[in-house]
Design an enzyme around this catalytic site. Structure first.
Site, PDB file in Angstrom:
ATOM      1  N   SER A  50       0.823  -1.213   0.000  1.00 35.63           N
ATOM      2  CA  SER A  50       0.000   0.000   0.000  1.00 35.63           C
ATOM      3  C   SER A  50       0.856   1.262   0.000  1.00 35.63           C
ATOM      4  O   SER A  50       0.398   2.324  -0.411  1.00 35.63           O
ATOM      5  CB  SER A  50      -0.906   0.034   1.243  1.00 35.63           C
ATOM      6  N   TYR A 138       6.735 -11.541   5.683  1.00 35.26           N
ATOM      7  CA  TYR A 138       5.537 -11.122   4.941  1.00 35.26           C
ATOM      8  C   TYR A 138       5.264 -12.146   3.847  1.00 35.26           C
ATOM      9  O   TYR A 138       6.004 -12.238   2.870  1.00 35.26           O
ATOM     10  CB  TYR A 138       5.797  -9.728   4.343  1.00 35.26           C
ATOM     11  N   LYS A 166       3.126 -11.835   8.676  1.00 36.51           N
ATOM     12  CA  LYS A 166       1.997 -11.087   8.120  1.00 36.51           C
ATOM     13  C   LYS A 166       1.511 -11.947   6.972  1.00 36.51           C
ATOM     14  O   LYS A 166       2.221 -12.106   5.971  1.00 36.51           O
ATOM     15  CB  LYS A 166       2.421  -9.709   7.616  1.00 36.51           C
ATOM     16  N   ASP A 193      -8.112  -8.269   3.786  1.00 36.09           N
ATOM     17  CA  ASP A 193      -9.077  -7.498   4.588  1.00 36.09           C
ATOM     18  C   ASP A 193     -10.499  -8.050   4.478  1.00 36.09           C
ATOM     19  O   ASP A 193     -11.300  -7.898   5.400  1.00 36.09           O
ATOM     20  CB  ASP A 193      -9.080  -6.028   4.135  1.00 36.09           C
ATOM     21  N   GLU A 194     -10.776  -8.672   3.327  1.00 35.68           N
ATOM     22  CA  GLU A 194     -12.127  -9.194   3.085  1.00 35.68           C
ATOM     23  C   GLU A 194     -12.455 -10.337   4.050  1.00 35.68           C
ATOM     24  O   GLU A 194     -13.603 -10.737   4.177  1.00 35.68           O
ATOM     25  CB  GLU A 194     -12.254  -9.722   1.642  1.00 35.68           C
TER      26      GLU A 194
HETATM   27  C1  LIG Z   1      -2.697  -8.433  -2.118  1.00 41.85           C
HETATM   28  C2  LIG Z   1      -2.832  -7.199  -1.270  1.00 41.85           C
HETATM   29  O1  LIG Z   1      -2.534  -6.129  -1.713  1.00 41.85           O
HETATM   30  N1  LIG Z   1      -3.265  -7.376  -0.038  1.00 41.85           N
HETATM   31  C3  LIG Z   1      -3.475  -6.279   0.878  1.00 41.85           C
HETATM   32  C4  LIG Z   1      -4.887  -6.276   1.355  1.00 41.85           C
HETATM   33  O2  LIG Z   1      -5.039  -5.291   2.343  1.00 41.85           O
HETATM   34  C5  LIG Z   1      -5.798  -5.961   0.191  1.00 41.85           C
HETATM   35  O3  LIG Z   1      -5.489  -4.712  -0.345  1.00 41.85           O
HETATM   36  C6  LIG Z   1      -7.239  -5.951   0.610  1.00 41.85           C
HETATM   37  O4  LIG Z   1      -7.552  -7.176   1.179  1.00 41.85           O
HETATM   38  C7  LIG Z   1      -8.154  -5.622  -0.562  1.00 41.85           C
HETATM   39  O5  LIG Z   1      -8.170  -6.676  -1.483  1.00 41.85           O
HETATM   40  C8  LIG Z   1      -2.562  -6.338   2.054  1.00 41.85           C
HETATM   41  O6  LIG Z   1      -2.425  -7.636   2.535  1.00 41.85           O
HETATM   42  C9  LIG Z   1      -1.248  -5.696   1.647  1.00 41.85           C
HETATM   43  C10 LIG Z   1      -0.691  -4.841   2.689  1.00 41.85           C
HETATM   44  O7  LIG Z   1      -1.172  -4.831   3.777  1.00 41.85           O
HETATM   45  C11 LIG Z   1       0.451  -3.995   2.362  1.00 41.85           C
HETATM   46  O8  LIG Z   1       1.576  -4.460   2.378  1.00 41.85           O
HETATM   47  O9  LIG Z   1       0.236  -2.853   2.069  1.00 41.85           O
END
Ligand SMILES: CC(=O)N[C@@H]([C@@H](O)[C@H](O)[C@H](O)CO)[C@@H](O)CC(=O)C(=O)O
Length: 304
Positions: A50, A138, A166, A193-194
């Site tokens: 993110s 991770y 994580k 998150d889902e």
């Molecule tokens: C594949 C992916 O990007 N997964 C996200 C989820 O937060 C994801 O955006 C969310 O579940 C929406 O699909 C996080 O696990 C990634 C995360 O926290 C990060 O490193 O920013």
């Protein structure tokens, strides 16, 4: 309180904050960090997916972390994701993170080339050896191509510094699999998150997520419901969260850009995403409006 307590709770994955020219904005980083501090989250996960770490150079990544620490260091738990394409850059980022006083390092496995497990272990241990900080593996197979194996988990857990995983793999059972095989007390952070509530029920102690940042109140409420054993309430909040995420994923632009546009409506401006991530289009703006409304409604419903 055990030394792992500081990791248990809601930890938004921090977004990349740019100015109008697409450069890192330290000011906006600080503003966003303070916004989360005010919301009462447990900590921040800085420089992950993110945070668009993949599209930032070492200097930029240092600048982001410096500004987060300047704004909220010592006031909340800070986990610095320091993995970079090369071990050399990752080690430099690990040393820098420790010098700023973060709580823990986290790292994905090496990307692009599919490497054998001994090379992945060496990559991770190089970062650990560069600091004395707690270390979090991770696991995000869908983007890195490597799925953490139980053998590798056991090998990594033999290092005292490794305190958790994580886990962003999709099977919720992986959470239990890792806890069962760690051989010591660890923290498992739910990634998708889902299925945050499902992950917590299967033993995740905490959550790190990319969509927390746009609706931290809802994840805090879902987490509280789990703590209070109010499973039906937790499920109800999770369903609202999923409806919001699924709506955001309908946009043509990248999810992060949708969330940045929603944050503008919530009073926080952090710029757009960095290419090649696609920006939202004018047609996506109706989705942004709708999502903002859904978040507001959910917050009102639970008086958050
Ligand atoms: C594949 C992916 O990007 N997964 C996200 C989820 O937060 C994801 O955006 C969310 O579940 C929406 O699909 C996080 O696990 C990634 C995360 O926290 C990060 O490193 O920013």
């Amino acid at each position: 309180m055990t030394k792992l307590e500081k990791y248990k709770g809601i930890i938004p994955a921090f977004y990349a904050c740019y100015d109008e020219n697409g450069n890192i904005s330290g000011e906006r980083v600080q503003e966003l960090a303070k916004f989360y501090l005010d919301k009462g989250v447990k900590g921040l996960y800085v420089g992950g997916s993110s945070g668009e770490c993949i599209y930032q150079n070492v200097t930029e990544r240092k600048e982001v972390l410096e500004n987060v620490m300047a704004a909220v260091g010592g006031k909340m738990t800070i986990i610095a994701h320091v993995a970079a394409p090369s071990t050399r850059d990752s080690v430099e980022l690990a040393k820098h993170a420790e010098s700023l006083g973060v709580d823990a390092l986290a790292a994905i496995p090496p990307i692009y080339f599919g490497l054998p497990e001994f090379a992945i272990r060496d990559y991770w241990t190089a970062m650990m050896n560069a600091s004395s900080l707690d270390f979090i593996i991770y696991n995000i197979p869908q983007t890195t191509g490597y799925a953490l194996s139980v053998n590798m988990l056991k090998e990594m857990m033999s290092f005292d510094q490794v305190i958790g995983v994580k886990n962003s793999s999709m099977p919720v059972q992986d959470i239990y699999l890792f806890k069962r095989n760690a051989g010591k007390e660890i923290v498992v952070f739910n990634g998708p998150d889902e299925q945050f509530v499902a992950g917590r029920i299967m033993g995740a102690d905490a959550g790190i997520g990319g969509t927390y940042g746009v609706m931290p109140e809802l994840f805090l409420a879902a987490n509280q419901a789990i703590e209070d054993s109010e499973i039906e309430k937790a499920q109800e909040i999770q369903i609202m969260i999923d409806d919001i995420i699924f709506k955001m994923l309908e946009a043509k632009g990248n999810l992060y850009d949708v969330m940045k546009a929603v944050l503008v409506k919530r009073g926080i401006t952090i710029g757009s995403v960095r290419a090649p991530l696609p920006r939202i289009t004018s047609e996506d703006m109706s989705i942004v409006e709708e999502v903002y409304g859904m978040i507001e409604l959910a917050i009102k419903k639970y008086s958050l």
